[in-house]
Every structure is written in structure tokens, then in C-alpha cells.
Write an enzyme that holds these catalytic residues in place. Structure first.
Site, PDB file in Angstrom:
ATOM      1  N   HIS A   1       0.830  -1.204   0.000  1.00  0.00           N
ATOM      2  CA  HIS A   1       0.000   0.000   0.000  1.00  0.00           C
ATOM      3  C   HIS A   1       0.871   1.264   0.000  1.00  0.00           C
ATOM      4  CE1 HIS A   1      -3.725   2.242   1.342  1.00  0.00           C
ATOM      5  NE2 HIS A   1      -2.785   3.097   1.721  1.00  0.00           N
ATOM      6  N   GLU A   2       1.801   1.338   0.932  1.00  0.00           N
ATOM      7  CA  GLU A   2       2.597   2.560   1.064  1.00  0.00           C
ATOM      8  C   GLU A   2       3.557   2.766  -0.103  1.00  0.00           C
ATOM      9  OE1 GLU A   2       1.732   4.737   3.016  1.00  0.00           O
ATOM     10  OE2 GLU A   2       0.429   3.549   4.320  1.00  0.00           O
TER      11      GLU A   2
ATOM     12  N   HIS B   1       1.806   4.611  -2.840  1.00  0.00           N
ATOM     13  CA  HIS B   1       1.909   6.061  -2.660  1.00  0.00           C
ATOM     14  C   HIS B   1       3.298   6.560  -3.057  1.00  0.00           C
ATOM     15  CE1 HIS B   1      -1.940   6.630  -0.821  1.00  0.00           C
ATOM     16  NE2 HIS B   1      -1.673   5.902   0.253  1.00  0.00           N
TER      17      HIS B   1
ATOM     18  N   HIS C   1       3.774   6.684  -6.739  1.00  0.00           N
ATOM     19  CA  HIS C   1       2.989   7.784  -7.306  1.00  0.00           C
ATOM     20  C   HIS C   1       3.803   9.079  -7.214  1.00  0.00           C
ATOM     21  CE1 HIS C   1      -1.345   9.626  -7.607  1.00  0.00           C
ATOM     22  NE2 HIS C   1      -0.535  10.078  -8.543  1.00  0.00           N
TER      23      HIS C   1
END
Length: 621
Positions: A404-405, A408, A411
Site C-alpha cells: 500500500h505505502e 503512494h 505515485h
């Protein structure tokens, strides 16, 4: 979130970051020397930045004279913001390395003051640009190539022109901001500090305190009687302050409506969505599609009832894990390897950067005394690379958080690499797309490698609970938020009793109370008073829309659809160069249409089918 908002967030007390300053330390602690080689170098950079504050007012009153003058002012403002974000990142991470240390905390506070001063010194720029005659900005853009990186910033200012007030009115509205924060401040003190939270005795004989952290911890206890007791006593405490919480939330909603009307928006919802130019149809389509999909949620609850062996499922039964946790251990090296395998559909370049980040100490891995808890990615240091905070525990939840992290982080990495600083920062509207996309890829990888039915059930159950909590629960919150704002806009009062009645209707409809799916007792109607997000002015819907978007994008990529991967990576690289809704449409996702929500339904249906197939096989043996 704007760059300035990121700076303030980095410096806030809620930031969960830890850091190591040297290159020769623990290889599982991140390396901040990529930001500044020493604490002394950081302090020198901070002091130098503070010494340049006066420059930020140069050019005042002259922005319309020439394109060169405007370009110089914008270069100065955004250049200062870029350096401030770097300083803020270092200050926050050094402070959270050990929250017990006073020196780093003082440095963090000094940078926070610098950020506030920066905002004050640049507050004149936007109003002065908007005061220029109509068409002047477009003419300046045509005549000066140096303004190209600021085109979106300038054109977005022009979009807001109809809702910009006179200088005196703007000043008055800004001064009212202190008053507007009062409802949330009241909520925070009451809900976290002043409420007399109860203590209860569990079936084990243990006496526990049911404050907010205690409720979160004990609501999933294995003994049903314990869970019922936890719910009963916790919500009884909130019920005792229903009137007070009602006054606070009524004040917050009235503040939202006041700001919307002051800026000549038709509604508080329209005013909130206008910040990033999100069509109102997105919000209303989300609610409509979630309502249409409620039979699927009810099917999931019935499956929960079956798996837990509970005939009369109640609200206090929705938090225990569907599948007993397995003894699955994932040391960090194995967890990283699993994530890299899961990300293969995104191509060698993407996977290679993540692997480099793992090897180059862009991440602080393990919990330790003094380190702040939680997990997050910080991509605000534009000229460096993203950093990832973990509190890794060698379990599957930690692997999921890792994926998940790093969604980010990638991105930020791709946007910072592809965009100039003014357009690299992306909106919260799409921020959770990249993170939940990676979670979808991880589930695909784990299911392909599952060695037993128990392991497969565990992964499916974990993901199913994420879908329930992120899509349906957050959409229920969004529907409640819309209803209470529309009530105030109709001139209706929001008492605590009225809020509880409105919330109970939604809670029962979403959980199938009348159909006997999940029993919702009257006592739980006050749950609205527990949710801080209702003070965030139409924020939570973005969790649900991002999940719907990532479900469709991941489906396309995993199916090998032509161009799907390239469109997705282009979305990440685009950063904030255009409005987030438009970027998603270009990537193949229209959140004002049914398709992304149908894709999410298909994914949830498939997961339910898989779980039921495994359970049927077991029952037939």
C-alpha cells in the site's frame, strides 16, 4: 493536498514518521543524508530560508505590468515552497525518530512557524492575479515561456474567479477561519480527553478501559458476550454526551454552509468539490451505486454469520476476523520479495525503482522505543526521493501495508520525475488509487502462491473486510454527511437526537436490519458522534471512489488489456498537471459513470464465490 498543506501536515503532531540521520546505521532505518548530510546542514538551510522571507513580497502591486514580472514572482514563491517542503520533511522525520527528544521537536516547531510565515507572506499573490482584467493572464501566458510551468496554477485561479470576493471580504472570511475551527476543536477535546470513558470486566477477568483506543482493540474479541459488553458500555458513554456532540456537529455544518454561501456556491457540497473541480455527479453516483450494491454487502454479512457460526448476527459481530489468523510469518526480506513479485504486471521500470528503494534505505522498517506508530509515505522532497514509514511486524498485514505505502511512494516518485514542481503534487482525490491498486496486485500474487485452503481463505477474507470497510462504510458516511448538510441548507436544526435518528436509518439500511441481516440496536445510533471525519467537509467519499477506480484499473492491467498498464502509469506520472477527475477519465475510469463501481462489485462477487466454494468443499468431505 496542496504543497503548502503537505508542509503543514508534515509538521503536525499527528505525523507518524521516524528517521535515522546517518549512512552507517541500521540498514532497516532510512537514510536522511540524502536530504541533508548532517543536522548542522539542515539547520543552516532552515536559517537561510528564514532569511529569504522578505523576498516573497517583492513584486507586490506589479504582477500585471509584464509577463516577466509575474514569472519572477511565481518562480520565487514555488522555489521557496520546494525548499520549505524539503526542510519540513527532514524536521518532521528527525523529530519522530524519537518523540521523547526535545531538540528535534523544537526544530520541527521552528519550521512550522516558518511555514506559517511563508503562507502569510505569499497571501497577496492570488488576489492580485485575480484582480487583473479578464483576459490579461491568458495574454501573459502567451508572451512568456517562463510561465509555462505555472499555466495550470494560473488557469485554476481564473476558474475560481466567480467565487472570489473583494479584498476586504476575503480578509474577513479568512479571519473567520479561527471561529470555523472551533467545532472540531471541541469535538477533539471532548471525544479524546474529557469524556469519562468506562471500565469493563471481560470474561477473562481482565478489567479494561474503553476509551477510543480501547474500543478499537476490544471490539473484535473472540467471546461474543465480551464484544456485546464493549459495544454496550462504549456507546452508552457517547449517548451521555449526545446533545453536546450534536451542538458541535451542527456548528460545523453551519460553518460549511456559511462559507459556501459567502462564496456564492449553490451548496456546501458544490463548494467542497470545487476545490479540485470534481463534478457533483461523482459524489451522487457513488452513493447511488453503493445503494444498488447493498444486496452484495448483505450477502457478505450472511457469509460472515455462517463462518462465525452466529445465527443472529449483530453489529457487535462485524469486527472479528472472518478467518482465524494463520501462523504466516513474512520477515522483511521475504515481504519485500513478495511485493516485488506482485508488482511485476507494472513492468521492469516500476519494479526496479521499488527494488532500489528497498536496497537504498528509503524506508524505516521496524517499530522501536520512541518511534511514532503507523505507516505512510512522504513524497514531498521533490529533488530527492520518497520515504516510507513502516512498523513492520513480520505478518501478512505488514506485507499488505508495505504494498500500500509503496503505491503512494511510486505515485510521488513518478510524478516528481515527470512533472515540474508546480504540477507534481497530486490531489487526495486520486491519492488512494495507487495504494489500493497495489493491494489488488498483492492479493492476486498471494492467491496464486497459496499453499492451502486455509491460507487462501485468510487472504480472501482479509481483502473482503477491506472492501466492506473502505467502500460501503465510507460511502455510508458520505451519504450521512450529504444528508446533514442538505438539512441545514433547508433551514433545519441538527440536534443530537435528530442526528442519531438520521444515522440510525442509514446504519440499518446499509446493514440490512429490517431484512434480518445484521441487527442494529438503538444504542448504536450515536456512532456518528465518534467519527472525526464529519468535521472534514466532504472528505471521506474519496476513499470509496479511489477504491472503485483502482478496482477497474487493476482488473484491466491483470487481464492484460492493451494499453491498460501504460494508461495507469501515465496517470501516476501526471501528478497534478490537470484536474484529478479528468486524469482518471484519460486513464479509462469515469467515476461519474457506473463502470468502476460495477468492476468493484465484480471483484467482491468473485471473492465471495471463492470463499463459498472452499466452504462448500469442506462441508462435503
Amino acid at each position: 493536498m496542496t504543497r503548502m498543506a503537505v508542509v503543514i501536515f508534515l509538521l503536525s503532531a499527528g505525523m507518524s514518521v521516524a528517521a535515522s540521520a546517518g549512512k552507517n546505521g541500521d540498514q532497516h532505518r532510512w537514510d536522511l543524508t540524502d536530504l541533508y548530510p548532517t543536522p548542522e546542514a539542515f539547520d543552516q538551510a532552515r536559517r537561510a530560508l528564514a532569511g529569504r522571507l522578505g523576498e516573497l513580497e517583492q513584486g507586490r502591486g506589479r504582477l500585471g505590468r509584464s509577463a516577466a514580472e509575474l514569472a519572477t514572482v511565481l518562480e520565487r514563491m514555488f522555489g521557496f515552497a520546494k525548499e520549505l517542503a524539503r526542510v519540513a520533511s527532514y524536521a518532521a522525520m528527525r523529530s519522530d525518530e524519537d518523540t521523547r527528544e526535545a531538540g528535534p521537536l523544537a526544530a520541527r516547531q521552528e519550521v512550522q512557524q516558518l511555514a506559517v510565515e511563508f503562507a502569510a507572506r505569499t497571501a497577496w499573490i492570488a488576489p492580485e492575479i485575480l484582480a487583473l482584467p479578464k483576459g490579461r493572464v491568458a495574454a501573459l501566458l502567451k508572451s512568456e515561456p517562463r510561465l509555462a510551468p505555472y499555466r495550470f496554477f494560473l488557469e485554476d485561479l481564473q476558474r475560481q474567479r466567480p467565487h472570489t470576493l473583494s479584498p476586504d471580504e476575503e480578509k474577513l472570511l479568512a479571519q473567520a477561519g479561527t471561529l470555523a475551527r472551533a467545532p472540531y476543536n471541541l469535538y477533539g477535546i471532548l471525544a479524546n480527553a474529557d469524556m469519562p470513558f468506562p471500565e469493563v470486566k471481560l470474561s477473562t477477568g481482565e478489567v479494561v478501559r474503553l476509551d477510543q483506543a480501547g474500543y478499537t482493540k476490544y471490539r473484535s474479541l473472540p467471546q461474543r458476550a465480551d464484544r456485546a459488553l464493549v459495544f454496550q458500555e462504549f456507546w452508552k458513554a457517547f449517548k451521555g454526551f449526545e446533545r453536546t456532540f450534536g451542538v458541535a456537529l451542527d456548528a460545523q455544518v453551519n460553518a460549511d454552509v456559511f462559507r459556501a454561501r459567502a462564496r456564492r456556491y449553490p451548496s456546501a457540497l458544490a463548494a467542497s468539490l470545487a476545490a479540485h473541480n470534481v463534478p457533483e455527479a461523482v459524489y451522487r453516483t457513488l452513493i447511488a451505486q453503493a445503494q444498488r450494491a447493498l444486496p452484495l454487502l448483505h450477502r457478505a454479512f450472511r457469509l460472515r454469520s455462517k463462518m462465525l457460526g452466529i445465527d443472529d448476527l449483530a453489529y457487535h459481530d462485524i469486527y472479528p476476523p472472518l478467518v482465524k489468523e494463520l501462523d504466516l510469518r513474512f520477515p522483511i526480506e521475504q515481504g519485500q520479495a513478495v511485493v516485488l513479485e506482485a508488482l511485476q504486471p507494472l513492468g521492469e521500470e516500476y519494479v526496479g525503482v521499488v527494488a532500489r528503494g528497498f536496497a537504498s534505505r528509503w524506508m524505516d522498517v521496524y517499530p522501536r522505543p520512541g518511534k511514532r506508530s503507523g505507516a505512510y509515505s512522504n513524497g514531498s522532497a521533490y529533488d530527492v526521493h520518497p520515504y516510507v514509514l513502516m512498523n513492520y511486524n513480520d505478518d501478512y498485514e505488514s506485507v499488505s501495508t508495505l504494498a500500500h505505502e509503496w503505491g503512494h511512494a511510486m505515485h510521488s516518485y513518478l510524478a516528481n520525475a515527470a512533472q515540474p514542481y508546480p504540477t507534481a503534487d497530486y490531489s487526495i482525490f486520486i491519492a488512494e488509487v495507487a495504494s489500493t491498486f497495489n493491494e489488488a496486485l498483492l492479493l492476486d500474487r498471494m492467491l496464486r502462491g497459496a499453499r492451502s485452503e486455509d491460507e487462501r481463505l485468510y487472504y480472501l477474507g482479509s481483502y473482503l473486510e477491506g472492501l466492506r470497510g473502505t467502500f460501503f462504510r465510507q460511502t455510508m458516511f458520505a451519504e450521512f454527511e450529504l444528508a446533514i448538510h442538505e438539512a441545514v441548507e433547508r433551514g433545519e436544526a441538527l440536534t443530537g437526537q435528530r442526528l442519531s435518528a438520521m444515522y440510525l436509518e442509514l446504519l440499518r439500511r446499509y446493514h440490512g436490519h429490517d431484512a434480518g441481516v445484521v441487527r442494529i440496536d438503538d444504542a448504536y445510533a450515536v456512532e456518528w458522534a465518534y467519527i472525526p471525519h464529519f468535521y472534514y467537509n466532504f472528505y471521506v467519499y474519496q476513499y470509496a471512489t479511489s477504491l472503485a477506480a483502482s478496482a477497474l484499473l487493476a482488473q484491466q492491467v491483470l487481464a492484460g488489456e492493451a494499453g491498460a498498464r501504460e494508461r495507469y502509469l501515465a496517470l501516476l506520472r501526471a501528478g497534478g498537471s490537470r484536474y484529478p477527475y479528468e486524469l482518471l477519465v484519460e486513464a479509462g475510469v469515469d467515476l461519474a459513470a457506473e463502470a468502476p463501481y460495477r468492476a468493484l462489485e465484480q471483484r467482491m462477487t468473485w471473492i465471495l464465490d471463492e470463499i463459498e466454494t472452499i466452504l462448500a468443499k469442506r462441508a462435503s468431505r
